[in-house]
Structures are given as C-alpha cells and as structure tokens.
Design a protein around this motif. Structure first.
Motif, PDB file in Angstrom:
ATOM      1  N   SER A   1     -32.115 -29.680   4.664  1.00 17.37           N
ATOM      2  CA  SER A   1     -33.100 -30.770   4.687  1.00 17.37           C
ATOM      3  C   SER A   1     -32.767 -31.834   5.724  1.00 17.37           C
ATOM      4  CB  SER A   1     -33.180 -31.420   3.297  1.00 17.37           C
ATOM      5  OG  SER A   1     -31.894 -31.892   2.907  1.00 17.37           O
ATOM      6  N   SER A   2     -31.483 -32.095   5.950  1.00 15.72           N
ATOM      7  CA  SER A   2     -31.103 -33.171   6.864  1.00 15.72           C
ATOM      8  C   SER A   2     -30.899 -32.687   8.300  1.00 15.72           C
ATOM      9  CB  SER A   2     -29.822 -33.849   6.357  1.00 15.72           C
ATOM     10  OG  SER A   2     -28.772 -32.893   6.232  1.00 15.72           O
ATOM     11  N   MET A   3     -30.240 -31.543   8.488  1.00 12.79           N
ATOM     12  CA  MET A   3     -29.950 -31.015   9.826  1.00 12.79           C
ATOM     13  C   MET A   3     -30.307 -29.532   9.873  1.00 12.79           C
ATOM     14  SD  MET A   3     -26.355 -32.933  10.789  1.00 12.79           S
ATOM     15  CE  MET A   3     -25.589 -32.594   9.206  1.00 12.79           C
ATOM     16  N   PRO A   4     -31.562 -29.217  10.122  1.00 16.38           N
ATOM     17  CA  PRO A   4     -31.985 -27.809  10.117  1.00 16.38           C
ATOM     18  C   PRO A   4     -31.275 -26.955  11.158  1.00 16.38           C
ATOM     19  CG  PRO A   4     -33.883 -29.292  10.045  1.00 16.38           C
ATOM     20  CD  PRO A   4     -32.689 -30.130  10.344  1.00 16.38           C
ATOM     21  N   ALA A   5     -30.995 -27.527  12.343  1.00 14.62           N
ATOM     22  CA  ALA A   5     -30.333 -26.741  13.394  1.00 14.62           C
ATOM     23  C   ALA A   5     -28.933 -26.339  12.955  1.00 14.62           C
ATOM     24  CB  ALA A   5     -30.282 -27.548  14.692  1.00 14.62           C
ATOM     25  N   VAL A   6     -28.196 -27.293  12.381  1.00 15.33           N
ATOM     26  CA  VAL A   6     -26.844 -26.982  11.898  1.00 15.33           C
ATOM     27  C   VAL A   6     -26.909 -25.989  10.746  1.00 15.33           C
ATOM     28  CG1 VAL A   6     -24.737 -27.973  10.929  1.00 15.33           C
ATOM     29  CG2 VAL A   6     -26.036 -29.246  12.642  1.00 15.33           C
ATOM     30  N   ALA A   7     -27.925 -26.138   9.895  1.00 11.07           N
ATOM     31  CA  ALA A   7     -28.082 -25.205   8.782  1.00 11.07           C
ATOM     32  C   ALA A   7     -28.363 -23.790   9.290  1.00 11.07           C
ATOM     33  CB  ALA A   7     -29.212 -25.667   7.871  1.00 11.07           C
ATOM     34  N   ALA A   8     -29.134 -23.678  10.392  1.00  8.48           N
ATOM     35  CA  ALA A   8     -29.416 -22.358  10.955  1.00  8.48           C
ATOM     36  C   ALA A   8     -28.140 -21.731  11.515  1.00  8.48           C
ATOM     37  CB  ALA A   8     -30.474 -22.478  12.048  1.00  8.48           C
ATOM     38  N   LEU A   9     -27.328 -22.545  12.205  1.00  8.96           N
ATOM     39  CA  LEU A   9     -26.058 -22.024  12.718  1.00  8.96           C
ATOM     40  C   LEU A   9     -25.132 -21.614  11.567  1.00  8.96           C
ATOM     41  CD1 LEU A   9     -25.337 -24.537  15.643  1.00  8.96           C
ATOM     42  CD2 LEU A   9     -26.155 -22.170  15.805  1.00  8.96           C
TER      43      LEU A   9
END
Length: 227
Positions: free
Chosen positions: A184-192
C-alpha cells in the motif's frame, strides 16, 4: 508476531488428536501406481527413470552387501522429497520440520548400519574409533572423541534437515509479510520484494530436493563404512 510465525510448524490436531500420521500418509496416495497396460503413463515412466538413476548413483560406491538397502533408500528418498515439496504449498503442514520425526528416521537407520558393522566385521568397525599410528598418550582422548562423533551422526542428520527446512519457511514467511505491508505504501518496493520471494521459493524447491538427497546419501556413506 513470533508465535504466529512458528504456528506453521505446529502439528495439526483434530479434537486434540495429532494429525501428523495423516500428513505422513498423504504422499503415498499421490504416487502413480503400476497398471496392466503394455505402455506406462508419462508420470510412471518419469518416476521409474528417476528411481533407476538415483539408485545407480547411490549404490555405485557400495559393495553387493549394501545393495540390499536399495529399496529402502529409494523409498525414503521419494518419501522425503514428497513431504518437503508438499510443505511448500500454502496452508500445508511440513512433517519434516519436526525434529522428533527426523530423529525417528535417522536414529534407527543409523543404528542399523552400526549393528551390521558390529555383526559382520567387528574389528573393522571398532577400528574406526582409533586411527592407526596414534601415539599412546592420545589413545584414550581419541577414543572418546571418535565415540562422541559416532553418536552425533544421527543428531546431525535430523538437525540438518529440520534446520534447513525451518529456516527456509521462516524466510519465505518474513518476505511475504514484508511484501504485503509495503504493497500500500511503496508498490515498487513491494514488487521487487515479490520477485525476491519468487526466487526464494524456487530456491526452497531445490533445497527440499537436495536435503532429502543429502539425508539418504549420508546414510549410504554410514552403511559403506560397515559393509
């Protein structure tokens, strides 16, 4: 949080009855069975090829006396691989994360190899406790050290399998929780993080197979010393 992380390693119960026996029975129901057809199915052919290759590699350094263990080692290998792989599925229980089960497999098989060595060639079996050419003052110390190392073998077998699988499952759980929190907060980091989770899952599939192979391989090496 710590309790919820380790809940996955608790043996499931129904009305207070542990269901670990059911979890141990399930892999045998998934194996393909022989049929009356002239040509086997693809799964049965693949299983037969794998068993033949594994048996050849495992029994290559053993003499004819150790070939009697071929069926036991092959069955144990397939059984452990099935348990480890099924434990990677979501909402499943992995019996091989229980130290009691792994020691229950390791101790009797290790003890059987020791008894065989004591019965067939007691002088050679006891000779492992004292290397040739040992200085006289070091004889009592070396005998104690070699005896301790001999009795540590089944503990090492059980702890190695338990620790590797437990560490892998905990790491997958931690990374999955991190990816969910960051979504919810950092989608790019969550994808990595999800990519790392996928790669770690593939690594755990390899670890599940390798640890089952190492367990059986070490048992065959113990048998090689005593036959």
């Amino acid at each position: 949080m710590n309790l919820s992380m380790f809940d996955q390693f608790m043996s499931p119960t129904l009305l207070g009855i542990p269901l670990i026996a059911l979890a141990l029975t399930l892999p045998w129901l998934l194996f393909p069975v022989a049929t009356g057809r002239w040509l086997n199915s693809r799964s049965l052919t693949l299983q037969g090829w794998f068993m033949n290759r594994f048996t050849q590699q495992l029994l290559l350094p053993l003499n004819l006396g150790g070939h009697k263990w071929a069926a036991l080692f092959t069955s144990l290998m397939i059984f452990l691989i099935s348990l480890n792989m099924l434990g990677l599925l979501p909402y499943t229980f992995t019996p091989t994360t229980q130290l009691s089960l792994n020691l229950g497999l390791a101790v009797p098989l290790w003890l059987a190899t020791v008894i065989i060595g004591m019965r067939n060639q007691p002088t050679h079996a006891l000779g492992h406790l004292l290397p040739e050419g040992t200085p006289t003052p070091l004889i009592p110390v070396l005998i104690i050290i070699e005896t301790i190392s001999l009795f540590i073998r089944p503990m090492a077998l059980g702890v190695r399998l338990t620790a590797n699988l437990t560490a892998g499952h905990l790491l997958i759980l931690l990374i999955a929780k991190g990816a969910f929190v960051l979504l919810s907060s950092m989608p790019a980091v969550a994808a990595l993080t999800s990519i790392v989770l996928l790669l770690l899952t593939l690594l755990e599939v390899a670890v599940a197979m390798i640890q089952a192979y190492v367990f059986v391989l070490l048992l065959s090496l113990y048998l090689q010393e005593n036959v």
